[in-house]
Structures are given as structure tokens and as C-alpha cells.
Design a protein around this motif. Structure first.
Motif, PDB file in Angstrom:
ATOM      1  N   SER A 266      52.884 -16.968  43.216  1.00 31.03           N
ATOM      2  CA  SER A 266      52.339 -17.467  44.483  1.00 31.03           C
ATOM      3  C   SER A 266      51.041 -16.746  44.839  1.00 31.03           C
ATOM      4  O   SER A 266      50.738 -15.679  44.287  1.00 31.03           O
ATOM      5  N   PRO A 267      50.274 -17.291  45.761  1.00 34.20           N
ATOM      6  CA  PRO A 267      49.140 -16.530  46.303  1.00 34.20           C
ATOM      7  C   PRO A 267      49.641 -15.255  46.981  1.00 34.20           C
ATOM      8  O   PRO A 267      50.823 -15.129  47.311  1.00 34.20           O
ATOM      9  N   VAL A 268      48.735 -14.310  47.190  1.00 39.57           N
ATOM     10  CA  VAL A 268      49.103 -13.060  47.870  1.00 39.57           C
ATOM     11  C   VAL A 268      49.618 -13.378  49.275  1.00 39.57           C
ATOM     12  O   VAL A 268      48.961 -14.096  50.025  1.00 39.57           O
ATOM     13  N   TYR A 269      50.798 -12.876  49.608  1.00 38.44           N
ATOM     14  CA  TYR A 269      51.301 -13.111  50.961  1.00 38.44           C
ATOM     15  C   TYR A 269      51.318 -11.834  51.808  1.00 38.44           C
ATOM     16  O   TYR A 269      51.517 -11.888  53.018  1.00 38.44           O
ATOM     17  N   ARG A 270      51.081 -10.679  51.177  1.00 42.37           N
ATOM     18  CA  ARG A 270      50.957  -9.443  51.956  1.00 42.37           C
ATOM     19  C   ARG A 270      50.212  -8.413  51.114  1.00 42.37           C
ATOM     20  O   ARG A 270      50.384  -8.337  49.906  1.00 42.37           O
ATOM     21  N   THR A 271      49.363  -7.619  51.781  1.00 39.85           N
ATOM     22  CA  THR A 271      48.559  -6.601  51.102  1.00 39.85           C
ATOM     23  C   THR A 271      48.533  -5.326  51.922  1.00 39.85           C
ATOM     24  O   THR A 271      48.465  -5.368  53.155  1.00 39.85           O
ATOM     25  N   ILE A 272      48.610  -4.191  51.227  1.00 43.34           N
ATOM     26  CA  ILE A 272      48.322  -2.923  51.885  1.00 43.34           C
ATOM     27  C   ILE A 272      47.115  -2.316  51.173  1.00 43.34           C
ATOM     28  O   ILE A 272      47.097  -2.176  49.951  1.00 43.34           O
ATOM     29  N   HIS A 273      46.079  -2.048  51.942  1.00 50.39           N
ATOM     30  CA  HIS A 273      44.861  -1.501  51.358  1.00 50.39           C
ATOM     31  C   HIS A 273      45.008   0.003  51.158  1.00 50.39           C
ATOM     32  O   HIS A 273      45.754   0.683  51.867  1.00 50.39           O
ATOM     33  N   ARG A 274      44.267   0.505  50.184  1.00 46.17           N
ATOM     34  CA  ARG A 274      44.418   1.895  49.787  1.00 46.17           C
ATOM     35  C   ARG A 274      43.057   2.558  49.780  1.00 46.17           C
ATOM     36  O   ARG A 274      42.061   1.950  49.364  1.00 46.17           O
ATOM     37  N   ALA A 275      43.018   3.819  50.255  1.00 50.71           N
ATOM     38  CA  ALA A 275      41.766   4.569  50.255  1.00 50.71           C
ATOM     39  C   ALA A 275      41.284   4.761  48.818  1.00 50.71           C
ATOM     40  O   ALA A 275      42.087   4.910  47.893  1.00 50.71           O
ATOM     41  N   GLN A 276      39.992   4.772  48.619  1.00 51.12           N
ATOM     42  CA  GLN A 276      39.414   4.824  47.278  1.00 51.12           C
ATOM     43  C   GLN A 276      39.830   6.084  46.529  1.00 51.12           C
ATOM     44  O   GLN A 276      39.992   6.075  45.308  1.00 51.12           O
ATOM     45  N   GLU A 277      40.050   7.192  47.252  1.00 46.75           N
ATOM     46  CA  GLU A 277      40.400   8.456  46.603  1.00 46.75           C
ATOM     47  C   GLU A 277      41.874   8.538  46.216  1.00 46.75           C
ATOM     48  O   GLU A 277      42.309   9.510  45.602  1.00 46.75           O
ATOM     49  N   SER A 278      42.642   7.515  46.587  1.00 53.72           N
ATOM     50  CA  SER A 278      44.082   7.550  46.336  1.00 53.72           C
ATOM     51  C   SER A 278      44.389   7.384  44.850  1.00 53.72           C
ATOM     52  O   SER A 278      43.648   6.731  44.119  1.00 53.72           O
ATOM     53  N   PHE A 279      45.493   7.976  44.426  1.00 56.81           N
ATOM     54  CA  PHE A 279      45.962   7.784  43.054  1.00 56.81           C
ATOM     55  C   PHE A 279      46.681   6.438  42.971  1.00 56.81           C
ATOM     56  O   PHE A 279      47.435   6.069  43.871  1.00 56.81           O
ATOM     57  N   ARG A 280      46.470   5.704  41.881  1.00 56.96           N
ATOM     58  CA  ARG A 280      46.955   4.326  41.787  1.00 56.96           C
ATOM     59  C   ARG A 280      48.431   4.158  41.432  1.00 56.96           C
ATOM     60  O   ARG A 280      49.002   3.107  41.709  1.00 56.96           O
ATOM     61  N   PRO A 281      49.096   5.108  40.759  1.00 60.28           N
ATOM     62  CA  PRO A 281      50.507   4.879  40.420  1.00 60.28           C
ATOM     63  C   PRO A 281      51.367   4.577  41.641  1.00 60.28           C
ATOM     64  O   PRO A 281      51.133   5.105  42.731  1.00 60.28           O
ATOM     65  N   PHE A 282      52.346   3.713  41.466  1.00 62.89           N
ATOM     66  CA  PHE A 282      53.326   3.433  42.506  1.00 62.89           C
ATOM     67  C   PHE A 282      54.621   3.019  41.835  1.00 62.89           C
ATOM     68  O   PHE A 282      54.650   2.669  40.645  1.00 62.89           O
ATOM     69  N   THR A 283      55.722   3.070  42.567  1.00 66.94           N
ATOM     70  CA  THR A 283      57.023   2.662  42.038  1.00 66.94           C
ATOM     71  C   THR A 283      57.895   2.216  43.200  1.00 66.94           C
ATOM     72  O   THR A 283      57.474   2.288  44.365  1.00 66.94           O
ATOM     73  N   ALA A 284      59.098   1.770  42.895  1.00 61.66           N
ATOM     74  CA  ALA A 284      59.972   1.255  43.955  1.00 61.66           C
ATOM     75  C   ALA A 284      61.430   1.388  43.540  1.00 61.66           C
ATOM     76  O   ALA A 284      61.754   1.416  42.347  1.00 61.66           O
ATOM     77  N   ASN A 285      62.304   1.472  44.552  1.00 60.83           N
ATOM     78  CA  ASN A 285      63.737   1.297  44.330  1.00 60.83           C
ATOM     79  C   ASN A 285      64.144   0.027  45.076  1.00 60.83           C
ATOM     80  O   ASN A 285      63.296  -0.783  45.435  1.00 60.83           O
ATOM     81  N   ASP A 286      65.446  -0.143  45.322  1.00 57.98           N
ATOM     82  CA  ASP A 286      65.870  -1.383  45.978  1.00 57.98           C
ATOM     83  C   ASP A 286      65.646  -1.383  47.480  1.00 57.98           C
ATOM     84  O   ASP A 286      65.949  -2.356  48.163  1.00 57.98           O
ATOM     85  N   ARG A 287      65.080  -0.274  48.006  1.00 55.36           N
ATOM     86  CA  ARG A 287      64.839  -0.179  49.443  1.00 55.36           C
ATOM     87  C   ARG A 287      63.363   0.001  49.795  1.00 55.36           C
ATOM     88  O   ARG A 287      62.871  -0.605  50.744  1.00 55.36           O
TER      89      ARG A 287
END
Length: 446
Positions: free
Chosen positions: A192-213
């Protein structure tokens, strides 16, 4: 088959409907609407009965199969996971019990140690007074008083009672959820098209992860925990080195964050950060974990894959080195675990080729190879994530694509993606989070 007898009153007889049959029809078959003579009627009826017999045989075969179905084999891996969870819980309870026993011992030992010091002082004082031959009544009275106090203190120690406040161990259904694995493969073309976005500061590290919550990401200068609506619910200052990768451990109930030389654990409830392992001689690049093992891949040519135990402590148990992992001129830029397999994205720095390999997690034996049709130009690491039904998603930042492979390593779908994708992970059965240079986008995928 229901047969309708056919009579002719004042009409020419109807011929049999069968080809080249000149006999007069005697009946009309209501299931096929054909006029049949007696001979072909019998043949027609026999054919239908033979088909019923064939269906009966299939039903009998399925019945026998159902009787011999080994349900324990079908759920074997799931039962193993439950058994492992039980053993891990036993270990945690035993460890906690030993900790509290040590606290009790320490409380008593501190008091005993104080009395022992006093006893030693008195024991050394008496010979000293005897040797000097100058004992006074006051000396005797002081020693007597000290001995009485020592005796009183020892009586108190022997009669000491501790109040132990124990809360019952509450186990509810939320500790373990059993869900049937989706039998439906995702189709990347339905993104689908993007339905939600969180913007990130340029100096931020890009890795991310998730659990079921929650989803965990770095938003300079903090490590942030987001709910599924992409609202920041908790955050804590990240004062350490660059974040190379992240993953979630259900065994530890902690997020694992890979620094340059360090391995950190992040508690989602308290947002506490603990450095649990440091290897100054190694630079990390990627990580992933099974129920029992953390896999951490080194950064550089001839990469190694290090295996660490998760419980009771994170300790190195094995190192896989080249050429078992890759050649001396290759990087392993991504490691992803799923269903007893490791997906490795490998870059050759000489010919700039890229490929994804699936290996058995316990032995690193080769299963299949998927070669990408591009050349590695940028110095960004290619990443991949697992999809339902043992399929995989490769994030191609060189040409701005998401590439879906089948479970046997064949190209299934590709879609163009803008802005350039860097990483991705499946948050639930059909929510895909894609990380870009600017932030993280959420999509649905069917």
C-alpha cells in the motif's frame, strides 16, 4: 441417477442419443438430459456407480491417513520451544532463589563478622594484660562487660528472625500466545502507499527493530520506543558508540543493540541499557538471534559469525570463520534468523557482486543462493528480513527496490521504492516498516 420413463403417445419414437446407436430410446436421464436405449442406460448407470466406487476408495484412504496422522510430529518444533521456555523459567527461578539465599547469608555473616572481630580483640587483650602484670579492676570490669555484650549479641544472632515478604508468581495467558502460522504468502505487489511516517534526525543511526508490541529506533540523541501508531511512548539518552544493528530476543525479553565493539541489552519496561559484552578486537556489523543463540557478524573482509549463548549470560560459544562463512574478499553485510535458518547477504569487494545465501543455522551448511542483478557501488550495507512461509525480502538501496524471494531462493516480486530504502521489517502479519534516510514508513501488504 434418477431415471424418467418415457412414453410416446401419438409421436414418432425418439432415437437413442448415443452416437451411431439406432435403437429406440426407452428413458430420459434427468442428470444429463439424454434419451437412452436400454443398453446404453445400463452402461451409463454402471459408469456413474464406478465413479462412486472410486470416490469411496479415496475416502477410505483419507480415513486411514487421518487415523495414522502423527499430531506430535506436526507440533514437534512448537513443543520443543515450549519445553525450552519451561527450562529457561526454571533456571531463572533457581537463579533468583540462589540470589535471595545469598542475601540472607550476607545479612547474617555481616553480624557474625562484627562479633568475630570483637571476640578477637578480647582474645588478644587478655594475654597482653597478663604479660604486663599491671591489670586493674577497671580492666577486668571492661573485659567482663565486653564479654557479656558479646554473649548478648550472639544470643540475638541465634534468635534472629527475618521477615520474608513473598508475592506469588503470577502466570497469565499473555506470557505465551499460540498462533497458527499464516499459510498465506504475502504479495509485494499489493504494497500500500505510506499510511504513517515518523521522521528521523539526520544524525540518527538507521538500525531499528520490533517485537509484537513496540518498535525500537534511534532518534538523536535518544533511543526511542514507539507503539504501532508510531507514537513515542518511552525514550532514554543513548550515550554510547554507533549503533550497527538491533534485534529482539523473546528468550531474554530484551532488545539487543549492537555497538561497534559492544553488545547492549535494553529493557522495554524500564528503558535501562546494560553493556553485557565487549570485544575490543572485533568490530560488529549485524546481528540476529534464535531462541537460544545470538549471532553477531564482524565488520570487514573474511567476516566471522560469532555465536553467543543468551541465557543465563551472554557468552561466546563458537566462531565461524572464513572460508566457511565467505571468501577472504567478501563482507557479510546482513544476518537474519528464521525457522532454523540464517539468511546472509554477502558482498564481494573485488567484482562488486551481491548475493543472498540461506544456510542451516546450526551447521552453516548451504541451502540455496540468490544472486542480485546489480553491482555494489555505495558503502551502505544491504539488509534483508524474513516474511511468512519462509520467504524473504531484500532491501536494495542501490537501485531503490524491494525484492521478494520465494522460500527456495527464486525471484518472486520486485517493486520500486522511493525514497531510497535502507532497511525493513515486518511488524505483524501484514504491516511492513521500511526505513529510509529520512525516517520510517509504514505500509500494509497482503
Amino acid at each position: 441417477m434418477r431415471i424418467l420413463e418415457y412414453y410416446y403417445f401419438g409421436k414418432m419414437p425418439q432415437s437413442c442419443s448415443m452416437e451411431q446407436c439406432m435403437r429406440t430410446s426407452r428413458w430420459l436421464c434427468d442428470c444429463c438430459q439424454q434419451y437412452l436405449c436400454l443398453q446404453h442406460l445400463n452402461e451409463h448407470n454402471a459408469l456413474l456407480i464406478s465413479q462412486l466406487n472410486s470416490l469411496t476408495n479415496k475416502i477410505d484412504t483419507l480415513s486411514d491417513r487421518l487415523e495414522t496422522l502423527n499430531s506430535h510430529k506436526a507440533i514437534g518444533n512448537s513443543r520443543e520451544k515450549l519445553e525450552q521456555w519451561r527450562q529457561d523459567c526454571y533456571k531463572k527461578i533457581d537463579s533468583f532463589f540462589e540470589q535471595k539465599c545469598q542475601e540472607l547469608d550476607q545479612l547474617v555473616n555481616e553480624k557474625v563478622s562484627q562479633q568475630r572481630e570483637e571476640l578477637n580483640r578480647i582474645q588478644s587483650k587478655i594475654p597482653e594484660l597478663i604479660n604486663t602484670q599491671e591489670t586493674t579492676r577497671q580492666d577486668v570490669d571492661r573485659l567482663t562487660s565486653s564479654i557479656r555484650q558479646l554473649e548478648t549479641n550472639m544470643n540475638k544472632i541465634e534468635q534472629t528472625c527475618f521477615t520474608i515478604n513473598i508475592r506469588p508468581l503470577i502466570i497469565d495467558d499473555t506470557l505465551i500466545s499460540i498462533e497458527k502460522t499464516s499459510d498465506d504468502e504475502l504479495d509485494l505487489s499489493t504494497l500500500s502507499p505510506v499510511y504513517r511516517t515518523i521522521h528521523r534526525a539526520q544524525e540518527s543511526f538507521r538500525p531499528f527493530t520490533a517485537n509484537d508490541r513496540y518498535l525500537l529506533m534511534h532518534q538523536e540523541p535518544n533511543l526511542c520506543l514507539l507503539d504501532k501508531e508510531m507514537n513515542i511512548v518511552k525514550q532514554v539518552l543513548w550515550p554510547f558508540d554507533a549503533i550497527q544493528d538491533m534485534c529482539w530476543s523473546s528468550t531474554l525479553d530484551r532488545f539487543i543493540v549492537l555497538g561497534k565493539n559492544n553488545i547492549y541489552l535494553v529493557n522495554e519496561n524500564t528503558m535501562s541499557i546494560n553493556n553485557v559484552h565487549t570485544m575490543e578486537e572485533r568490530n560488529w556489523l549485524s546481528c540476529t538471534c534464535s531462541d537460544t543463540v545470538l549471532f553477531a557478524c564482524t565488520n570487514g573482509r573474511a567476516a566471522s559469525i560469532m555465536e553467543f549463548t543468551l541465557f543465563p549470560t551472554i557468552e561466546l560459544i563458537r566462531e565461524w570463520k572464513h572460508p566457511r562463512t565467505c571468501t577472504k574478499d567478501e563482507f557479510i553485510v546482513s544476518t537474519t534468523y528464521n525457522n532454523e535458518s540464517l539468511a546472509l547477504v554477502i558482498v564481494n569487494v573485488l567484482d562488486k557482486s551481491l548475493r543472498m545465501e540461506l544456510r542451516y543455522a546450526k551447521t552453516l551448511e548451504h541451502i540455496w543462493t540468490f544472486r542480485l542483478d546489480i553491482k555494489w557501488a555505495q558503502k551502505l550495507a544491504f539488509r534483508c528480513c524474513s516474511l511468512p512461509c519462509n520467504e524473504w525480502l531484500i532491501i536494495d538501496h542501490e537501485t531503490g527496490r524491494l525484492i521478494q524471494t520465494t522460500k527456495d531462493g527464486k525471484m518472486k516480486k520486485t517493486v520500486k521504492y522511493q525514497p531510497t530504502p535502507c532497511r525493513a521489517t515486518l511488524l505483524d502479519t501484514n504491516t511492513l516498516a521500511v526505513s529510509t534516510m529520512q525516517g520510517i514508513n509504514l505500509h500494509t501488504i497482503q
